[in-house]
Design an enzyme around this catalytic site. Structure first.
Site, PDB file in Angstrom:
ATOM      1  N   LYS A 184       0.873  -1.181   0.000  1.00 34.65           N
ATOM      2  CA  LYS A 184       0.000   0.000   0.000  1.00 34.65           C
ATOM      3  C   LYS A 184       0.902   1.221   0.000  1.00 34.65           C
ATOM      4  O   LYS A 184       1.385   1.652   1.039  1.00 34.65           O
ATOM      5  CB  LYS A 184      -0.892  -0.041   1.250  1.00 34.65           C
ATOM      6  CG  LYS A 184      -2.223   0.674   1.111  1.00 34.65           C
ATOM      7  CD  LYS A 184      -2.106   2.145   0.776  1.00 34.65           C
ATOM      8  CE  LYS A 184      -1.909   3.027   1.985  1.00 34.65           C
ATOM      9  NZ  LYS A 184      -1.683   4.445   1.643  1.00 34.65           N
ATOM     10  N   GLU A 261       8.790   1.250  11.670  1.00 33.12           N
ATOM     11  CA  GLU A 261       9.843   2.262  11.510  1.00 33.12           C
ATOM     12  C   GLU A 261       9.135   3.604  11.570  1.00 33.12           C
ATOM     13  O   GLU A 261       8.413   3.967  10.640  1.00 33.12           O
ATOM     14  CB  GLU A 261      10.556   2.097  10.162  1.00 33.12           C
ATOM     15  CG  GLU A 261      11.066   0.693   9.867  1.00 33.12           C
ATOM     16  CD  GLU A 261      12.292   0.315  10.675  1.00 33.12           C
ATOM     17  OE1 GLU A 261      12.716   1.108  11.529  1.00 33.12           O
ATOM     18  OE2 GLU A 261      12.799  -0.793  10.466  1.00 33.12           O
ATOM     19  N   CYS A 295      13.590  10.570   7.843  1.00 34.80           N
ATOM     20  CA  CYS A 295      13.321  10.128   9.217  1.00 34.80           C
ATOM     21  C   CYS A 295      14.561  10.262  10.094  1.00 34.80           C
ATOM     22  O   CYS A 295      14.461  10.556  11.275  1.00 34.80           O
ATOM     23  CB  CYS A 295      12.814   8.703   9.240  1.00 34.80           C
ATOM     24  SG  CYS A 295      13.912   7.536   8.438  1.00 34.80           S
ATOM     25  N   GLU A 393       8.616  16.485  15.617  1.00 33.64           N
ATOM     26  CA  GLU A 393       9.183  16.189  14.289  1.00 33.64           C
ATOM     27  C   GLU A 393       8.556  17.136  13.255  1.00 33.64           C
ATOM     28  O   GLU A 393       7.345  17.163  13.086  1.00 33.64           O
ATOM     29  CB  GLU A 393       8.885  14.734  13.900  1.00 33.64           C
ATOM     30  CG  GLU A 393       9.548  14.365  12.581  1.00 33.64           C
ATOM     31  CD  GLU A 393       9.222  12.935  12.124  1.00 33.64           C
ATOM     32  OE1 GLU A 393       8.060  12.526  12.228  1.00 33.64           O
ATOM     33  OE2 GLU A 393      10.150  12.245  11.652  1.00 33.64           O
TER      34      GLU A 393
HETATM   35  P1  NAD Z   1       1.929   8.450   7.740  1.00 30.10           P
HETATM   36  O1  NAD Z   1       2.001   7.713   9.013  1.00 30.10           O
HETATM   37  O2  NAD Z   1       0.969   9.560   7.621  1.00 30.10           O
HETATM   38  O3  NAD Z   1       1.575   7.446   6.534  1.00 30.10           O
HETATM   39  C1  NAD Z   1       2.374   6.343   6.223  1.00 30.10           C
HETATM   40  C2  NAD Z   1       1.525   5.320   5.493  1.00 30.10           C
HETATM   41  O4  NAD Z   1       0.544   4.817   6.379  1.00 30.10           O
HETATM   42  C3  NAD Z   1       0.766   5.854   4.290  1.00 30.10           C
HETATM   43  O5  NAD Z   1       0.793   4.890   3.264  1.00 30.10           O
HETATM   44  C4  NAD Z   1      -0.637   6.039   4.841  1.00 30.10           C
HETATM   45  O6  NAD Z   1      -1.644   5.980   3.864  1.00 30.10           O
HETATM   46  C5  NAD Z   1      -0.733   4.866   5.775  1.00 30.10           C
HETATM   47  N1  NAD Z   1      -1.723   5.000   6.852  1.00 30.10           N
HETATM   48  C6  NAD Z   1      -2.163   6.126   7.447  1.00 30.10           C
HETATM   49  N2  NAD Z   1      -3.078   5.820   8.405  1.00 30.10           N
HETATM   50  C7  NAD Z   1      -3.187   4.466   8.421  1.00 30.10           C
HETATM   51  C8  NAD Z   1      -3.955   3.550   9.181  1.00 30.10           C
HETATM   52  N3  NAD Z   1      -4.804   3.960  10.131  1.00 30.10           N
HETATM   53  N4  NAD Z   1      -3.831   2.232   8.937  1.00 30.10           N
HETATM   54  C9  NAD Z   1      -2.973   1.791   7.980  1.00 30.10           C
HETATM   55  N5  NAD Z   1      -2.233   2.616   7.211  1.00 30.10           N
HETATM   56  C10 NAD Z   1      -2.330   3.939   7.435  1.00 30.10           C
HETATM   57  O7  NAD Z   1       3.411   8.900   7.427  1.00 30.10           O
HETATM   58  P2  NAD Z   1       3.927   9.857   6.243  1.00 30.10           P
HETATM   59  O8  NAD Z   1       3.494  11.247   6.544  1.00 30.10           O
HETATM   60  O9  NAD Z   1       3.561   9.230   4.947  1.00 30.10           O
HETATM   61  O10 NAD Z   1       5.515   9.709   6.394  1.00 30.10           O
HETATM   62  C11 NAD Z   1       6.296  10.525   7.181  1.00 30.10           C
HETATM   63  C12 NAD Z   1       6.645   9.847   8.493  1.00 30.10           C
HETATM   64  O11 NAD Z   1       7.333   8.618   8.235  1.00 30.10           O
HETATM   65  C13 NAD Z   1       7.582  10.651   9.362  1.00 30.10           C
HETATM   66  O12 NAD Z   1       7.144  10.593  10.695  1.00 30.10           O
HETATM   67  C14 NAD Z   1       8.924   9.926   9.225  1.00 30.10           C
HETATM   68  O13 NAD Z   1       9.827  10.098  10.278  1.00 30.10           O
HETATM   69  C15 NAD Z   1       8.475   8.522   9.092  1.00 30.10           C
HETATM   70  N6  NAD Z   1       9.510   7.705   8.471  1.00 30.10           N
HETATM   71  C16 NAD Z   1      10.204   6.812   9.253  1.00 30.10           C
HETATM   72  C17 NAD Z   1      11.230   6.056   8.713  1.00 30.10           C
HETATM   73  C18 NAD Z   1      11.993   5.070   9.560  1.00 30.10           C
HETATM   74  O14 NAD Z   1      12.614   4.195   8.990  1.00 30.10           O
HETATM   75  N7  NAD Z   1      11.954   5.155  10.883  1.00 30.10           N
HETATM   76  C19 NAD Z   1      11.562   6.202   7.363  1.00 30.10           C
HETATM   77  C20 NAD Z   1      10.844   7.122   6.597  1.00 30.10           C
HETATM   78  C21 NAD Z   1       9.814   7.853   7.165  1.00 30.10           C
END
Ligand code: NAD
Length: 509
Positions: A184, A261, A295, A393
């Site tokens: 997804k 992550e 991240c 963040e």
């Molecule tokens: P997000 O949590 O908003 O979304 C991530 C994914 O989750 C998307 O595909 C979204 O559609 C899906 N999603 C959202 N709500 C959901 C739910 N209730 N159930 C299942 N799926 C759901 O994150 P974002 O804004 O896309 O990404 C940025 C974040 O990702 C930042 O916090 C960043 O630090 C983190 N990140 C972490 C790492 C790591 O390895 N630790 C790497 C990259 C990004």
């Protein structure tokens, strides 16, 4: 100024990929995807719901239970993965252009992400043929070995920052170990994922092993439906900590395997004895590369008081020279942030920062970009540890600098957020460096270095930054069950009821 580049081979619309076929949503629903330079919709993508996820999971389950993939020799799966890596390399330019256009990342950095995506497949292709499992012997009595098995349908949920590379990071080990998957992708940036089906088909991955459902994450939509599907025993999620908590709760009734992550607010700690020039160069790159949407960004810089003023002055001057530009321009170092909603969020933190600390560089939209999601690299100095820009963040090109006086204070400041993803330490004192690394609350530590990762090492965060580790053999562990097989070599006494002395033989519950 260079012109905004739009790839001429964009698909007309984005569809799901289920059981080897491109399909629309069952209810026909779509959503708009925006170009981050103009914020105009440039494509419609299928919006997946419960029924689309059910179809994708059914295809993946059928491929797992009835297809050749899980039972193939590791060498044969490895060949397919190497072929995927070859194709990703060959099509690297096209891929990077899709990524750059869809995410607003600078093209030079998108090219690097494409190379890394190929390397992720190559790495797990090699690892799976070198994979060995434990065996234990009790001489004359018993031999025990571990039987490692793929688990089933893995649900992969990915964020919008460096989407193709992060997808490859999950797809590589999930497929190498013989699972089938439903991906997804993030709704802000679904474009580069549309290249996977062609790449996988060309590489010879059997139909149904890989499936995509596009769409939103929230309840009733694709992400939530995948988490709540009973036939998906594993969820590998990368995204915000808050979303991770929701997924954790939703997966609990099914007792799913989870890898999380999550977010970060990582410290870069610069001691007075550090190589100052190297520390400044690296901490500039560490927070402003990938548009700050990273991240592991070192978004809090802690600097020893005796070099603090010099550091802030030189750092701010260098931040002002970071080139903001159109994503496709080779000279661009910071492109356009991914989406107007995210742009507004980052801008709101810039305004909050102005009330909390001293602005020393940037602080708004560059004059030459009246439209689109462009932000100047922004530096705040004298940031107090309770400031929101120190604690929260931001995920954009914004950095907080704070002074410290002693090693103890540096450590306290470094650990003073809910996150614990990465830490960067700049010092030439060996003892201090290693002691600090021991005590800092971070899943990954770099000493006198930027974020340069050896793919064999564990990747993951502590505290609100994550749960579990991937990377190298840890990814293999996550995507496989380890069954213990115990063999009686003839001398293990099998207890029977009715003999008092046999009761003592039952030692494990
Ligand atoms: P997000 O949590 O908003 O979304 C991530 C994914 O989750 C998307 O595909 C979204 O559609 C899906 N999603 C959202 N709500 C959901 C739910 N209730 N159930 C299942 N799926 C759901 O994150 P974002 O804004 O896309 O990404 C940025 C974040 O990702 C930042 O916090 C960043 O630090 C983190 N990140 C972490 C790492 C790591 O390895 N630790 C790497 C990259 C990004």
């Amino acid at each position: 100024m260079a012109e905004h580049y739009i790839p001429d081979n964009l698909p007309t619309h984005l569809q799901h990929y289920i059981g080897g076929k491109l399909v629309d949503s069952i209810d026909g629903d779509t959503f708009d995807v925006l170009d981050p330079v103009t914020n105009k919709p440039y494509i419609k993508a299928a919006s997946g719901k419960v029924a689309d996820v059910a179809a994708a999971v059914a295809a993946a389950k059928d491929a797992f239970e009835n297809g050749p993939w899980p039972g193939m020799l590791p060498r044969d799966r490895s060949r397919v993965l190497h072929k995927i890596a070859d194709i990703v390399e060959t099509r690297g330019r096209e891929l990077a252009e899709f990524e750059c256009f869809d995410t607003g990342l600078p093209i030079t950095q998108a090219l690097g992400q494409a190379r890394r995506a190929a390397e992720n497949f190559r790495f797990f292709a090699d690892l799976i043929v070198a994979q060995h499992d434990d065996a234990f012997k009790v001489p004359g009595r018993q031999a025990n070995y571990v039987n490692r098995k793929p688990i089933g349908v893995a649900g992969l949920i990915t964020p919008w920052n460096t989407p193709f590379m992060l997808e490859s990071w999950k797809l590589g080990p999930a497929l190498a170990t013989g699972n089938t998957v439903v991906l997804k992708p993030a709704e802000f940036t679904p474009l580069s994922a549309s290249l996977w089906p062609g790449i996988f088909e060309e590489a010879g991955l059997p139909a149904g092993v890989f499936n995509i459902v596009h769409g939103f994450g929230e309840e009733g939509y694709a992400g939530d439906s995948l988490v709540k599907h009973p036939d998906v025993p594993l969820i590998s999620f990368t995204g915000e900590s808050r979303t991770g908590q929701i997924i954790f709760g939703n997966a609990a009734p099914y007792l799913k395997g989870l890898s999380m992550e999550l977010g970060g607010k990582s410290p870069a700690v610069v001691f007075a004895d550090a190589d100052l020039e190297a520390a400044i160069d690296a901490t500039i790159f560490g927070v402003f590369s990938l548009n700050g949407e990273r991240c592991t960004a070192g978004s809090r810089i802690l600097v020893e008081r005796s070099i603090y003023d010099e550091f802030v002055e030189r750092y701010s001057a260098q931040a002002k020279r970071v080139k903001v530009g159109l994503p496709h321009d080779d000279a661009t170092e910071v492109g356009a942030l991914v989406h107007p909603e995210h742009f507004e969020k980052v801008m709101s933190y810039v305004e909050i920062g102005k009330t909390e600390a001293r602005l020393t560089a940037g602080g708004g939209r560059p004059a030459e970009f009246p439209e689109g999601n462009f932000i100047q690299p922004t530096v705040f100095a004298d940031v107090a540890p309770d400031a929101r820009i120190f604690q929260e963040e931001i995920f954009g090109p914004v950095v907080a600098i704070t002074p410290f006086d002693t090693d103890e204070e540096a450590l306290e400041l470094a650990n003073n957020t809910k996150y614990g993803l990465a830490a960067y330490i700049w010092t030439n004192d060996l003892k201090r460096a290693h002691n600090f690394a021991q005590d800092v609350e971070a899943g990954m530590v770099w000493l006198n270095s930027n974020n340069v990762r050896d793919l064999r090492t564990p990747f993951g965060g502590v505290k609100a930054s994550g749960l579990g580790h991937e990377g190298g053999y840890r990814s293999i562990d996550f995507y496989t069950d380890q069954q213990a097989v115990h063999i009686n070599l003839g001398a293990v006494h099998n207890p029977v009821f009715g003999k008092a002395e046999d009761a003592a033989e039952v030692i494990d519950a």
